[in-house]
Structures are given as structure tokens and as C-alpha cells.
Write a protein that holds these residues in place. Sequence first.
Motif, PDB file in Angstrom:
ATOM      1  N   THR A 109      33.585  66.809  54.405  1.00  0.00           N
ATOM      2  CA  THR A 109      32.456  67.587  53.884  1.00  0.00           C
ATOM      3  C   THR A 109      31.214  67.429  54.751  1.00  0.00           C
ATOM      4  OG1 THR A 109      32.065  65.711  52.414  1.00  0.00           O
ATOM      5  CG2 THR A 109      33.194  67.617  51.476  1.00  0.00           C
ATOM      6  N   GLN A 110      31.223  66.479  55.672  1.00  0.00           N
ATOM      7  CA  GLN A 110      30.104  66.280  56.587  1.00  0.00           C
ATOM      8  C   GLN A 110      30.276  67.041  57.897  1.00  0.00           C
ATOM      9  OE1 GLN A 110      27.066  64.156  56.274  1.00  0.00           O
ATOM     10  NE2 GLN A 110      27.653  64.773  54.200  1.00  0.00           N
ATOM     11  N   ASP A 111      31.457  67.612  58.128  1.00  0.00           N
ATOM     12  CA  ASP A 111      31.719  68.356  59.360  1.00  0.00           C
ATOM     13  C   ASP A 111      31.256  69.802  59.242  1.00  0.00           C
ATOM     14  OD1 ASP A 111      33.007  66.208  60.668  1.00  0.00           O
ATOM     15  OD2 ASP A 111      34.891  66.659  59.637  1.00  0.00           O
ATOM     16  N   PRO A 112      30.920  70.438  60.365  1.00  0.00           N
ATOM     17  CA  PRO A 112      30.609  71.877  60.315  1.00  0.00           C
ATOM     18  C   PRO A 112      31.829  72.650  59.830  1.00  0.00           C
ATOM     19  CG  PRO A 112      29.889  70.918  62.405  1.00  0.00           C
ATOM     20  CD  PRO A 112      30.725  69.869  61.716  1.00  0.00           C
ATOM     21  N   PRO A 113      31.659  73.588  58.907  1.00  0.00           N
ATOM     22  CA  PRO A 113      32.801  74.353  58.387  1.00  0.00           C
ATOM     23  C   PRO A 113      33.254  75.405  59.397  1.00  0.00           C
ATOM     24  CG  PRO A 113      30.767  75.119  57.392  1.00  0.00           C
ATOM     25  CD  PRO A 113      30.393  73.942  58.238  1.00  0.00           C
ATOM     26  N   PRO A 114      34.409  76.033  59.158  1.00  0.00           N
ATOM     27  CA  PRO A 114      34.861  77.105  60.051  1.00  0.00           C
ATOM     28  C   PRO A 114      33.839  78.233  60.142  1.00  0.00           C
ATOM     29  CG  PRO A 114      36.616  76.443  58.542  1.00  0.00           C
ATOM     30  CD  PRO A 114      35.370  75.769  58.068  1.00  0.00           C
ATOM     31  N   GLU A 132      28.721  73.241  44.341  1.00  0.00           N
ATOM     32  CA  GLU A 132      27.551  74.026  44.732  1.00  0.00           C
ATOM     33  C   GLU A 132      27.259  73.854  46.223  1.00  0.00           C
ATOM     34  OE1 GLU A 132      23.046  74.775  43.077  1.00  0.00           O
ATOM     35  OE2 GLU A 132      23.846  72.722  43.008  1.00  0.00           O
ATOM     36  N   ASP A 133      27.252  72.621  46.684  1.00  0.00           N
ATOM     37  CA  ASP A 133      26.974  72.336  48.084  1.00  0.00           C
ATOM     38  C   ASP A 133      28.007  72.986  49.008  1.00  0.00           C
ATOM     39  OD1 ASP A 133      25.715  70.779  50.322  1.00  0.00           O
ATOM     40  OD2 ASP A 133      27.658  69.775  50.316  1.00  0.00           O
ATOM     41  N   GLN A 134      29.283  72.850  48.661  1.00  0.00           N
ATOM     42  CA  GLN A 134      30.334  73.384  49.513  1.00  0.00           C
ATOM     43  C   GLN A 134      30.328  74.912  49.546  1.00  0.00           C
ATOM     44  OE1 GLN A 134      32.450  71.476  51.669  1.00  0.00           O
ATOM     45  NE2 GLN A 134      30.645  70.278  51.114  1.00  0.00           N
ATOM     46  N   LEU A 135      30.074  75.555  48.414  1.00  0.00           N
ATOM     47  CA  LEU A 135      30.000  77.022  48.408  1.00  0.00           C
ATOM     48  C   LEU A 135      28.838  77.509  49.268  1.00  0.00           C
ATOM     49  CD1 LEU A 135      30.835  77.967  44.697  1.00  0.00           C
ATOM     50  CD2 LEU A 135      32.357  77.971  46.683  1.00  0.00           C
ATOM     51  N   HIS A 136      27.707  76.807  49.201  1.00  0.00           N
ATOM     52  CA  HIS A 136      26.573  77.172  50.049  1.00  0.00           C
ATOM     53  C   HIS A 136      26.930  77.017  51.529  1.00  0.00           C
ATOM     54  CE1 HIS A 136      22.965  78.232  47.793  1.00  0.00           C
ATOM     55  NE2 HIS A 136      23.297  77.351  46.866  1.00  0.00           N
ATOM     56  N   ARG A 137      27.599  75.939  51.864  1.00  0.00           N
ATOM     57  CA  ARG A 137      27.934  75.677  53.272  1.00  0.00           C
ATOM     58  C   ARG A 137      28.976  76.668  53.805  1.00  0.00           C
ATOM     59  NH1 ARG A 137      27.267  70.734  55.709  1.00  0.00           N
ATOM     60  NH2 ARG A 137      29.477  70.632  56.289  1.00  0.00           N
ATOM     61  N   LEU A 138      29.851  77.138  52.932  1.00  0.00           N
ATOM     62  CA  LEU A 138      30.927  78.030  53.350  1.00  0.00           C
ATOM     63  C   LEU A 138      30.546  79.505  53.279  1.00  0.00           C
ATOM     64  CD1 LEU A 138      33.778  76.127  51.527  1.00  0.00           C
ATOM     65  CD2 LEU A 138      33.553  76.345  53.999  1.00  0.00           C
ATOM     66  N   ARG A 167      26.722  83.254  41.710  1.00  0.00           N
ATOM     67  CA  ARG A 167      25.396  83.186  42.326  1.00  0.00           C
ATOM     68  C   ARG A 167      25.463  83.014  43.841  1.00  0.00           C
ATOM     69  NH1 ARG A 167      22.343  78.680  43.161  1.00  0.00           N
ATOM     70  NH2 ARG A 167      23.517  77.422  41.683  1.00  0.00           N
ATOM     71  N   ILE A 168      26.509  82.309  44.323  1.00  0.00           N
ATOM     72  CA  ILE A 168      26.552  81.977  45.753  1.00  0.00           C
ATOM     73  C   ILE A 168      27.454  82.914  46.543  1.00  0.00           C
ATOM     74  CG2 ILE A 168      27.113  80.147  47.406  1.00  0.00           C
ATOM     75  CD1 ILE A 168      26.478  78.136  45.142  1.00  0.00           C
ATOM     76  N   LEU A 169      28.552  83.399  45.929  1.00  0.00           N
ATOM     77  CA  LEU A 169      29.499  84.232  46.668  1.00  0.00           C
ATOM     78  C   LEU A 169      29.570  85.671  46.183  1.00  0.00           C
ATOM     79  CD1 LEU A 169      32.534  81.817  47.272  1.00  0.00           C
ATOM     80  CD2 LEU A 169      30.600  82.314  48.771  1.00  0.00           C
ATOM     81  N   GLY A 170      29.668  85.889  44.860  1.00  0.00           N
ATOM     82  CA  GLY A 170      29.786  87.259  44.375  1.00  0.00           C
ATOM     83  C   GLY A 170      30.443  87.332  43.015  1.00  0.00           C
ATOM     84  N   PRO A 190      28.411  90.003  50.685  1.00  0.00           N
ATOM     85  CA  PRO A 190      27.592  89.489  51.789  1.00  0.00           C
ATOM     86  C   PRO A 190      26.102  89.746  51.636  1.00  0.00           C
ATOM     87  CG  PRO A 190      29.544  90.624  52.619  1.00  0.00           C
ATOM     88  CD  PRO A 190      29.459  90.928  51.150  1.00  0.00           C
ATOM     89  N   SER A 191      25.730  90.725  50.825  1.00  0.00           N
ATOM     90  CA  SER A 191      24.310  91.045  50.667  1.00  0.00           C
ATOM     91  C   SER A 191      23.623  90.196  49.599  1.00  0.00           C
ATOM     92  CB  SER A 191      24.148  92.522  50.300  1.00  0.00           C
ATOM     93  OG  SER A 191      24.704  92.790  49.009  1.00  0.00           O
ATOM     94  N   LEU A 192      24.368  89.297  48.978  1.00  0.00           N
ATOM     95  CA  LEU A 192      23.844  88.496  47.866  1.00  0.00           C
ATOM     96  C   LEU A 192      22.696  87.598  48.324  1.00  0.00           C
ATOM     97  CD1 LEU A 192      24.684  88.150  44.852  1.00  0.00           C
ATOM     98  CD2 LEU A 192      25.969  86.132  45.578  1.00  0.00           C
ATOM     99  N   GLU A 193      21.629  87.549  47.532  1.00  0.00           N
ATOM    100  CA  GLU A 193      20.525  86.621  47.770  1.00  0.00           C
ATOM    101  C   GLU A 193      20.845  85.327  47.039  1.00  0.00           C
ATOM    102  OE1 GLU A 193      17.780  86.988  49.570  1.00  0.00           O
ATOM    103  OE2 GLU A 193      18.070  89.078  50.163  1.00  0.00           O
ATOM    104  N   ARG A 194      21.389  84.374  47.775  1.00  0.00           N
ATOM    105  CA  ARG A 194      21.884  83.160  47.121  1.00  0.00           C
ATOM    106  C   ARG A 194      20.864  82.025  47.073  1.00  0.00           C
ATOM    107  NH1 ARG A 194      24.449  83.231  52.175  1.00  0.00           N
ATOM    108  NH2 ARG A 194      26.103  84.504  51.301  1.00  0.00           N
ATOM    109  N   GLY A 195      19.784  82.129  47.814  1.00  0.00           N
ATOM    110  CA  GLY A 195      18.806  81.050  47.839  1.00  0.00           C
ATOM    111  C   GLY A 195      19.251  79.904  48.726  1.00  0.00           C
TER     112      GLY A 195
END
Length: 400
Positions: A109-114, A132-138, A167-170, A190-195
Motif C-alpha cells: 500500500t506504500q508503493d505507487p499503484p499501476p 478510502e485511502d486505496q480508492l483515492h490512490r487508485l 463518492r470516489i469512483l462512481g 472520470p468526471s467525478l469531483e472526489r475531493g
Amino acid sequence: MNRLTTSWGEFPLTRFPEDPRDPLRAWDASDEYLLRHLAETETDLSGSVAVVGDRWGALVTALAAPRPGETTQPTELTQISDSYLGRRATADNLARCGAAPDAVRLLTTQDPPPARIDVLLVRVPKSLALLEDQLHRLAPAVHEGTVVIGTGMVKEIHTSTLRLFERILGPTRTSLAVKKARLIFCTPDPSLERGANPWPYRYDLPGDAPAVAGRTVVNQAGVFCADRLDIGTRFFLRHLPTDLGPARVLDLGCGNGVVGLAVALAEPEAELVFTDESYQAVASAEDNFRTHAGAGRKAEFLVGDGTADLPDESVDLVLNNPPFHSHQATTDRTARRMFTDARRVLRPGGELWVVGNRHLGYHITLRRIFGTCELVAGDPKFVILRAVKTAGSGGRGPRG
């Protein structure tokens, strides 16, 4: 050894460390449900597939193993995990099931995602913060055509879980429950305003926490009590051993490292070692130590299986607040392993100090392992116990 049966074959899977006496399987009904859905719907897995939170590697092992009569495999299969033990289990299970050595890229979880994800499979974690953290990062890697499917047991999937996906993906919906498991289907927007991603989180330690009172600490998502100091640790901080001198001190299962940090600040000669099986935890501990103890202060930070990376009889004091859950299962297996590991690395005369819920009865286990156990302090909910390694000779333990 238990075997996971899928449309693609049977897979002998184990947890790590492997223990023939452990009745818990390396998968559950939610893993089976997701794999069955992928096979029945003939989901296109030929692109970049990312699997998040695959606890013991059941999902990626089934996806990576050779399939009779099929030539299409993921061009890039990635597992993202916060668990060292889970990653070790995954590696063992992949090898046992005949997957190619490079079939799965194992990330933490500390590595850059694909950079791009065509299929995102999410095993819902116990921690909503980690999800929440992982969805934001991905999210930046997900595109309009990405297939997003989550899975978990019914008791793990709540309205708040679905709201995170929304909220984060759709837009998100769920399946019917099968064997107390449920699937989550999300259509990326992709147009979602996720914060902004709120993690890592920072908070001030309370004024009654000796040595660390009022200091601001950082917690990565998924670390135990990520937004506050838990009451067990707060109790432990009021009763830590003193007069340690140049002792080598191990914060075993360190979490965000507040206990070890308190020792470092109160005992300037002590040498600290922080270890945890969570990458998020060790990252938090190192951040907090470097911020408050100083960049020049000597310390080690190890992600691993307990004390496996430490030599025998190499530390003077072990401090431990053991977990009593393995994901959703309540068990004292982790605590027993931690106590046994602690005895191995303690020098003769060295001490293990443990804080735990009173009802867990750790004093019985400690007496079996050490031959001794003493009550240091207690309240209606918690006890602090002290066990001394008496075998061999030499070495003076720290004074309480």
C-alpha cells in the motif's frame, strides 16, 4: 491443506505462517463469489488487472494459475496489500499452484499503484479508512471502461462502504447475498469531483500521555485507532518501565509507534526497534519517530513476521499490545506467536511487557512460555503484565 474449488480448477491454499493446527482457511465465501462471477460472466481479464486487499492470495492465485484450454491471461496482474503475512502467503500459494514467477506483481500500500487499471477487484478490508485511502490512490488509474467489482461478507459491507465507492469512483450497486457474501458493482465516472485524500491523518496526543503529551502524530490509513490514541495504549504509556539506560527496546506490533516513541523521548540512551506486519503501520511509526525523536537518533524499522528478522537474544526489552483479531476472526494465535517470538529475541534477564484486555487471560499464556508472569498494573478493563526470560545467565532487566 484446504483446496479452493473454482471453474478454473482447484487450488491448494494456506495462510502464512503455515500451521496445520490452524482451522482457518485462506479464503472465504466472498472470494468464491467473486471468482464465480468472473467465470460465469466471462469478464475480460486480458488487460491490466489490479486486486486490492487479497488477504492470503486466493484471488490472484486463481487468476494467475494456468487454465486448461484458455490462452488469455491478464497482461498485467497486480496485487496491492498492506499485509506482509498476506504477501508471503500469496507468494507461497502462487508457487504451489504452478503460476509463473513473474505472473503477479506484488505491491504494498506504500508503493505507487499501476498507471492504468482495466479491471479493479477489491476485497473490502476491515478498515473503512484503508478502503478510502486505496480508492483515492487508485482512482486516477481507473477509466470509463474499467470493470470495478468489490467483494466481502455481508457483515463487512455497510452503507458507508458503498458511499465510498460512490463518492470516489462512481455509481454503485450491490448483488444479492450468497452464503452471507455480497458483491459490489461500481461504474467509474472520470468526471467525478472526489475531493482530496484525507489520509494520512494527523492528531494531537492527549495531555495525560507521559513523554508524548501534546505531540502531533501521523497515522496512515488502516493503522489501529488511526484517528486517536486508543485507551489501551494510553494506559500502557502511564506504566512503562524506566531507567533503561542503553537498552535495546523492541516495540513489537508497533502500530503508529507511539509506545516506542515515548520510550525514546524518556530514555535518551535507549536504542529502539519498531516492527509490524503492516506497511502502513511501520511507515507511520518511522514518520513519527523522525519528527519527534530527531533524525540523528538511532532506530530500526522492520516490516515482517514478528521478530523473524532479529537475531536470538538481541534485545533487552519488548513492549507489546497484541491484536486479538485476524481480519474478522477472533483468535489468540497472534498473541501466542508474539510472546514466543519475544522470548527468543530477549537476552537472559530481558523482559516482555504486555498490555491487554483483562478478559483475554494473557497471564496464563505468558506463564506457559516464560515460566513467570507478574501484574504491573491494572484497571477494570486492562492489565499490564511483565514476563522475564530466566533461562541462561547474564543480563539485567529494566526496572519498573
